[in-house]
Design an enzyme around this catalytic site. Structure first.
Site, PDB file in Angstrom:
ATOM      1  CB  ALA A  65      33.860  80.421  16.144  1.00 23.60           C
ATOM      2  CD  GLU A 131      31.243  86.971  18.745  1.00 19.74           C
ATOM      3  OE1 GLU A 131      30.365  87.805  19.041  1.00 19.74           O
ATOM      4  OE2 GLU A 131      31.499  86.648  17.578  1.00 19.74           O
TER       5      GLU A 131
HETATM    6  N1  CAA Z   1      29.881  76.020  19.115  1.00 16.51           N
HETATM    7  C1  CAA Z   1      29.797  74.727  19.426  1.00 16.51           C
HETATM    8  N2  CAA Z   1      28.635  74.079  19.624  1.00 16.51           N
HETATM    9  C2  CAA Z   1      27.505  74.801  19.528  1.00 16.51           C
HETATM   10  C3  CAA Z   1      27.517  76.157  19.212  1.00 16.51           C
HETATM   11  C4  CAA Z   1      28.769  76.776  18.995  1.00 16.51           C
HETATM   12  N3  CAA Z   1      28.885  78.068  18.648  1.00 16.51           N
HETATM   13  N4  CAA Z   1      26.235  76.605  19.184  1.00 16.51           N
HETATM   14  C5  CAA Z   1      25.459  75.562  19.473  1.00 16.51           C
HETATM   15  N5  CAA Z   1      26.232  74.450  19.667  1.00 16.51           N
HETATM   16  C6  CAA Z   1      25.780  73.104  19.999  1.00 16.51           C
HETATM   17  C7  CAA Z   1      25.300  73.018  21.448  1.00 16.51           C
HETATM   18  O1  CAA Z   1      26.389  72.840  22.335  1.00 16.51           O
HETATM   19  C8  CAA Z   1      24.396  71.814  21.381  1.00 16.51           C
HETATM   20  O2  CAA Z   1      25.211  70.663  21.371  1.00 16.51           O
HETATM   21  P1  CAA Z   1      24.833  69.392  22.361  1.00 16.51           P
HETATM   22  O3  CAA Z   1      23.501  68.915  21.823  1.00 16.51           O
HETATM   23  O4  CAA Z   1      25.944  68.439  22.124  1.00 16.51           O
HETATM   24  O5  CAA Z   1      24.712  69.956  23.727  1.00 16.51           O
HETATM   25  C9  CAA Z   1      23.772  71.923  19.989  1.00 16.51           C
HETATM   26  O6  CAA Z   1      24.641  72.758  19.231  1.00 16.51           O
HETATM   27  C10 CAA Z   1      22.398  72.559  20.011  1.00 16.51           C
HETATM   28  O7  CAA Z   1      22.493  73.790  20.702  1.00 16.51           O
HETATM   29  P2  CAA Z   1      21.537  74.187  21.952  1.00 16.51           P
HETATM   30  O8  CAA Z   1      21.086  72.968  22.670  1.00 16.51           O
HETATM   31  O9  CAA Z   1      22.235  75.221  22.748  1.00 16.51           O
HETATM   32  O10 CAA Z   1      20.300  74.818  21.140  1.00 16.51           O
HETATM   33  P3  CAA Z   1      19.262  75.918  21.666  1.00 16.51           P
HETATM   34  O11 CAA Z   1      18.203  75.998  20.606  1.00 16.51           O
HETATM   35  O12 CAA Z   1      18.856  75.661  23.072  1.00 16.51           O
HETATM   36  O13 CAA Z   1      20.108  77.311  21.696  1.00 16.51           O
HETATM   37  C11 CAA Z   1      21.606  78.966  20.755  1.00 16.51           C
HETATM   38  C12 CAA Z   1      20.550  77.863  20.486  1.00 16.51           C
HETATM   39  C13 CAA Z   1      20.936  80.163  21.456  1.00 16.51           C
HETATM   40  C14 CAA Z   1      22.134  79.412  19.404  1.00 16.51           C
HETATM   41  C15 CAA Z   1      22.732  78.401  21.656  1.00 16.51           C
HETATM   42  O14 CAA Z   1      23.173  77.171  21.086  1.00 16.51           O
HETATM   43  C16 CAA Z   1      23.918  79.303  21.744  1.00 16.51           C
HETATM   44  O15 CAA Z   1      23.911  80.266  22.498  1.00 16.51           O
HETATM   45  N6  CAA Z   1      25.020  78.985  20.988  1.00 16.51           N
HETATM   46  C17 CAA Z   1      26.269  79.745  21.051  1.00 16.51           C
HETATM   47  C18 CAA Z   1      26.164  81.060  20.310  1.00 16.51           C
HETATM   48  C19 CAA Z   1      27.454  81.827  20.469  1.00 16.51           C
HETATM   49  O16 CAA Z   1      27.847  82.219  21.542  1.00 16.51           O
HETATM   50  N7  CAA Z   1      28.159  82.056  19.317  1.00 16.51           N
HETATM   51  C20 CAA Z   1      29.433  82.764  19.293  1.00 16.51           C
HETATM   52  C21 CAA Z   1      30.562  81.791  19.231  1.00 16.51           C
HETATM   53  S1  CAA Z   1      32.155  82.540  19.414  1.00 16.51           S
HETATM   54  C22 CAA Z   1      32.529  83.171  17.899  1.00 16.51           C
HETATM   55  O17 CAA Z   1      31.798  83.043  16.942  1.00 16.51           O
HETATM   56  C23 CAA Z   1      33.890  83.887  17.816  1.00 16.51           C
HETATM   57  C24 CAA Z   1      34.167  84.609  16.524  1.00 16.51           C
HETATM   58  O18 CAA Z   1      33.898  85.787  16.370  1.00 16.51           O
HETATM   59  C25 CAA Z   1      34.868  83.948  15.426  1.00 16.51           C
END
Ligand code: CAA
Length: 257
Positions: A65, A131
């Protein structure tokens, strides 16, 4: 549609939906989910479509999300936004959906994959519910569907520590259907979709509905549900055609009637 791409005919009777927010790793914001809901509803009603493939890109199916969209929301904001209403609509899709996953399938991305009916993954795919690292927990079915798919011990580990599974681990745990080299994951998913699309669309929808029934209610209720849908297939021309074709030793021609 701005955040997804829809090809209603990527192969005969097979549609392809591509999540298309590559810079944000296909983070599932409200607009993307609404577009996905609308596209699935249209494809579900399109008689030329018998099976749907849902994919992202090589780096990410979806990284969850949209954290930036919800970071400052309060509980009551979240309640009013009611984002899971969209998920409930998506869940109602009657035609089978096959997820073609490469790269990250995290949080809501993993939950969206688990909402699909079958999953083909590239060797680079990673599945996780991180999460907990954000101070929250899965909200789109992760604690329930993951636990049913992989069992309590592994689900607890993933949900409580945020550890990702590799594609091979996910396969061994029974979460996904197959793992293939990265250059083949979409092709293999479409191939699987074509195998489903070759069957009677009536029987396929009724069978999908009956399998999903196994996730709610008791075994007795599920068996009764299955039996009613089994009887219902005998109201279709496809059942007559399928059985006649078997007896006449020829391939069936299923029309969905
Ligand atoms: N939401 C918003 N933006 C996100 C995102 C997310 N879930 N995941 C990645 N992005 C964005 C990053 O902020 C980044 O944007 P900027 O370039 O503007 O900074 C861009 O996408 C690229 O991401 P990274 O630079 O972080 O890429 P990476 O290769 O270094 O890392 C990753 C990849 C490990 C997937 C890392 O992006 C990450 O940990 N993302 C979040 C994963 C997460 O926690 N997901 C759960 C979300 S909560 C949820 O889903 C609730 C539910 O149950 C409904």
């Amino acid at each position: 549609m701005e955040l997804i791409l829809v090809n209603p005919r990527c192969a005969p009777n097979v549609a392809l939906i591509t999540l298309n927010r590559p810079k944000e790793l296909n983070a599932l914001n409200l607009q993307l989910m609404a577009e996905l809901r609308d596209a699935l509803r249209q494809l579900d009603q399109n008689p030329d479509v018998r099976c749907i493939v849902l994919t992202g890109n090589e780096k990410a199916f979806a990284a969850g999300a949209d954290i930036k969209q919800m970071a400052n929301s309060g509980a009551i904001d979240m309640f009013h936004i009611d984002q899971f209403n969209t998920w409930d609509q998506i869940k109602k899709t009657k035609k089978p959906i096959i997820a073609a996953v490469s790269g990250f399938a995290l949080g809501g991305g993993c939950e969206l994959v688990m909402l699909c009916d079958m999953i083909v993954a590239s060797e680079t795919a990673q599945f996780g519910q991180p999460e907990i690292k954000l101070g929250t927990m899965p909200g789109a079915g992760g604690t329930q569907r993951l636990t049913r798919a992989v069992g309590k011990a592994l689900a607890m580990e993933m949900v409580l520590t945020g550890r990702f599974l590799t594609a091979n681990e996910a396969f061994s745990a029974g979460l996904i259907n197959k793992v293939v080299p990265v250059e083949l994951y979409l092709q293999e998913a479409v191939k699987l979709a074509q195998a489903v699309a070759a069957m009677s669309p009536v029987a396929v929808k009724l069978a999908k509905e009956a399998v999903l029934q196994a996730f709610s209610g008791t075994l007795e209720e599920g068996l009764l549900f299955e039996r009613k849908n089994f009887y219902l297939t005998f109201a279709s021309k496809d059942q007559k055609e399928g059985m006649a074709a078997f007896i006449e030793k020829r391939p069936p021609n299923f029309t969905g009637e």
